[in-house]
Write a protein that holds these residues in place. Structure first.
Motif, PDB file in Angstrom:
ATOM      1  N   UNK A 246     -70.708 -75.699 -19.332  1.00  9.90           N
ATOM      2  CA  UNK A 246     -71.550 -76.141 -18.209  1.00  9.90           C
ATOM      3  C   UNK A 246     -72.922 -76.495 -18.767  1.00  9.90           C
ATOM      4  N   UNK A 247     -73.361 -77.694 -18.488  1.00 13.65           N
ATOM      5  CA  UNK A 247     -74.676 -78.108 -18.978  1.00 13.65           C
ATOM      6  C   UNK A 247     -75.772 -77.460 -18.141  1.00 13.65           C
ATOM      7  N   UNK A 248     -76.834 -77.014 -18.820  1.00 10.89           N
ATOM      8  CA  UNK A 248     -78.010 -76.538 -18.090  1.00 10.89           C
ATOM      9  C   UNK A 248     -79.267 -77.021 -18.825  1.00 10.89           C
ATOM     10  N   UNK A 249     -80.146 -77.678 -18.056  1.00 12.08           N
ATOM     11  CA  UNK A 249     -81.400 -78.156 -18.661  1.00 12.08           C
ATOM     12  C   UNK A 249     -82.250 -76.934 -18.965  1.00 12.08           C
ATOM     13  N   UNK A 250     -82.717 -76.805 -20.209  1.00 12.61           N
ATOM     14  CA  UNK A 250     -83.510 -75.636 -20.574  1.00 12.61           C
ATOM     15  C   UNK A 250     -84.372 -75.967 -21.787  1.00 12.61           C
ATOM     16  N   UNK A 251     -85.676 -76.091 -21.533  1.00 15.19           N
ATOM     17  CA  UNK A 251     -86.645 -76.263 -22.619  1.00 15.19           C
ATOM     18  C   UNK A 251     -87.311 -74.913 -22.804  1.00 15.19           C
ATOM     19  N   UNK A 252     -87.127 -74.300 -23.966  1.00 10.42           N
ATOM     20  CA  UNK A 252     -87.612 -72.924 -24.163  1.00 10.42           C
ATOM     21  C   UNK A 252     -89.138 -72.828 -24.156  1.00 10.42           C
ATOM     22  N   UNK A 253     -89.818 -73.984 -24.246  1.00 10.45           N
ATOM     23  CA  UNK A 253     -91.288 -73.965 -24.229  1.00 10.45           C
ATOM     24  C   UNK A 253     -91.853 -74.154 -22.818  1.00 10.45           C
ATOM     25  N   UNK A 254     -90.982 -74.243 -21.828  1.00 14.57           N
ATOM     26  CA  UNK A 254     -91.405 -74.614 -20.478  1.00 14.57           C
ATOM     27  C   UNK A 254     -90.989 -73.538 -19.464  1.00 14.57           C
ATOM     28  N   UNK A 255     -91.981 -72.828 -18.925  1.00 21.73           N
ATOM     29  CA  UNK A 255     -91.706 -71.743 -17.971  1.00 21.73           C
ATOM     30  C   UNK A 255     -90.841 -72.199 -16.797  1.00 21.73           C
ATOM     31  N   UNK A 256     -91.187 -73.358 -16.219  1.00 22.73           N
ATOM     32  CA  UNK A 256     -90.483 -73.821 -15.014  1.00 22.73           C
ATOM     33  C   UNK A 256     -89.024 -74.128 -15.338  1.00 22.73           C
ATOM     34  N   UNK A 257     -88.790 -74.754 -16.480  1.00 22.64           N
ATOM     35  CA  UNK A 257     -87.428 -75.094 -16.891  1.00 22.64           C
ATOM     36  C   UNK A 257     -86.586 -73.830 -17.106  1.00 22.64           C
ATOM     37  N   UNK A 258     -87.176 -72.843 -17.756  1.00 21.32           N
ATOM     38  CA  UNK A 258     -86.449 -71.590 -18.035  1.00 21.32           C
ATOM     39  C   UNK A 258     -86.175 -70.847 -16.724  1.00 21.32           C
ATOM     40  N   UNK A 259     -87.167 -70.809 -15.827  1.00 20.05           N
ATOM     41  CA  UNK A 259     -86.987 -70.117 -14.540  1.00 20.05           C
ATOM     42  C   UNK A 259     -85.894 -70.803 -13.713  1.00 20.05           C
ATOM     43  N   UNK A 260     -85.877 -72.136 -13.743  1.00 13.07           N
ATOM     44  CA  UNK A 260     -84.859 -72.865 -12.973  1.00 13.07           C
ATOM     45  C   UNK A 260     -83.466 -72.592 -13.542  1.00 13.07           C
ATOM     46  N   UNK A 261     -83.354 -72.558 -14.865  1.00 14.09           N
ATOM     47  CA  UNK A 261     -82.053 -72.271 -15.495  1.00 14.09           C
ATOM     48  C   UNK A 261     -81.591 -70.864 -15.114  1.00 14.09           C
ATOM     49  N   UNK A 262     -82.518 -69.911 -15.092  1.00 13.94           N
ATOM     50  CA  UNK A 262     -82.152 -68.532 -14.737  1.00 13.94           C
ATOM     51  C   UNK A 262     -81.679 -68.454 -13.285  1.00 13.94           C
ATOM     52  N   UNK A 263     -82.348 -69.204 -12.391  1.00 20.07           N
ATOM     53  CA  UNK A 263     -81.922 -69.205 -10.984  1.00 20.07           C
ATOM     54  C   UNK A 263     -80.523 -69.790 -10.838  1.00 20.07           C
ATOM     55  N   UNK A 264     -80.263 -70.901 -11.550  1.00 16.92           N
ATOM     56  CA  UNK A 264     -78.947 -71.547 -11.484  1.00 16.92           C
ATOM     57  C   UNK A 264     -77.853 -70.598 -11.959  1.00 16.92           C
ATOM     58  N   UNK A 265     -78.082 -69.970 -13.112  1.00 18.95           N
ATOM     59  CA  UNK A 265     -77.038 -69.119 -13.704  1.00 18.95           C
ATOM     60  C   UNK A 265     -76.850 -67.850 -12.860  1.00 18.95           C
ATOM     61  N   UNK A 266     -77.939 -67.347 -12.300  1.00 23.50           N
ATOM     62  CA  UNK A 266     -77.838 -66.180 -11.417  1.00 23.50           C
ATOM     63  C   UNK A 266     -77.008 -66.534 -10.176  1.00 23.50           C
ATOM     64  N   UNK A 267     -77.288 -67.703  -9.586  1.00 24.81           N
ATOM     65  CA  UNK A 267     -76.568 -68.115  -8.369  1.00 24.81           C
ATOM     66  C   UNK A 267     -75.084 -68.333  -8.661  1.00 24.81           C
ATOM     67  N   UNK A 268     -74.773 -68.752  -9.904  1.00 21.92           N
ATOM     68  CA  UNK A 268     -73.371 -68.979 -10.285  1.00 21.92           C
ATOM     69  C   UNK A 268     -72.628 -67.678 -10.573  1.00 21.92           C
TER      70      UNK A 268
END
Ligand code: NAP
Length: 237
Positions: A50-72
């Protein structure tokens, strides 16, 4: 079923680790800072990816990835793989005289702060897993013992920022492992592997390099934690 997130999994060692863990039955979130590259990689990896956009230098990107994976449904295994080398003016490894605070900050932003950012964001999910595992993809160049030993090949490496970042990553590993004894948290050295990181000059294949990452990602609750390993076993710090 085991759910795994690999940062920087659109190519190189991260991609090969994803391929192997999917074959072992994991559902793998293929982290990629570029959405299209991540989607392409996940398509090539097929079922289980499963693709997930995640830039490790970007707080918003990491938080969004965590929300997606948590919801899944959550996360069991986190592989902190995304990493960068410090390049000098000639695009080779930055020589000591070319290392500036800005260059150092850039390398640490991905290799060290990126790992902290991702780990911090995913800790609540990992804590809910029955068998949580974190693998920090370090390097043999993180070893002060190796780099300070004139007889060891690692001592010939001229860079400053990259090895310092990986030594810091090793310290994160030790401290996190003590803080979270319910988790298996280890640092690994894949070995000198042919990838874009080194202009494809590495001597190992990605299959060989990913071996220790895959092995440590598959640890059960009885496995080691707070260690630093290559395929042959524990390494000196
Ligand atoms: P690679 O082929 O260059 O892959 C690096 C991956 O990290 C790419 O997917 C890259 O994405 C991603 N990345 C870089 N910055 C990122 C960011 N800000 N956010 C998210 N992803 C980011 O290199 P590799 O050799 O497979 O490296 C993987 C890990 O192994 C690194 O931590 C490296 O230090 C470590 N390692 C490699 C070797 C070796 O010999 N190759 C040896 C020891 C340790 P893009 O495609 O978008 O750039």
């Amino acid at each position: 079923m085991t759910t795994t997130l690999i940062t920087g999994a659109n190519k190189g060692l991260g991609y090969e680790t994803a391929r192997r863990l999917i074959a072992a039955g994991h559902t793998v979130y293929v982290g990629s800072r570029d959405e299209a590259r991540g989607r392409d990689a996940a398509e090539r990896l097929g079922d289980g990816a499963r693709a997930v956009q995640l830039d490790v230098t970007d707080d918003a990107s990491v938080a969004a990835a965590a929300r997606t994976i948590e919801a899944d449904g959550g996360l069991d295994v986190l592989v902190n793989n995304a990493g960068v080398e410090a390049r000098g003016p000639d695009n080779g490894v930055a020589a000591a005289a070319d290392v500036t605070a800005d260059l150092m900050r850039e390398v640490f932003e991905t290799n060290v702060f990126g790992t902290v950012r991702v780990t911090h964001a995913f800790l609540p999910l990992l804590r809910r897993s029955a068998s949580p595992v974190v693998v920090n993809v370090s390097s043999g160049l993180a070893s002060l013992t190796y780099v300070a030993d004139p007889a060891h090949p690692a001592s010939a490496y001229p860079g400053v920022a990259y090895p310092a970042s990986k030594t810091a990553l090793n310290m994160l590993t030790v401290q996190y492992a003590k803080a979270f004894p319910a988790m298996r948290i280890n640092a690994v050295e894949p070995g000198f592997t042919k990838t874009d990181l080194n202009g494809n000059t590495g001597t190992q294949t990605v299959e060989e390099g990913a071996e220790i990452i895959v092995r440590m990602a598959g640890l059960g609750p009885d496995g080691p934690s707070g260690g630093y390993f290559d395929v042959t076993g524990p390494l000196p710090w």
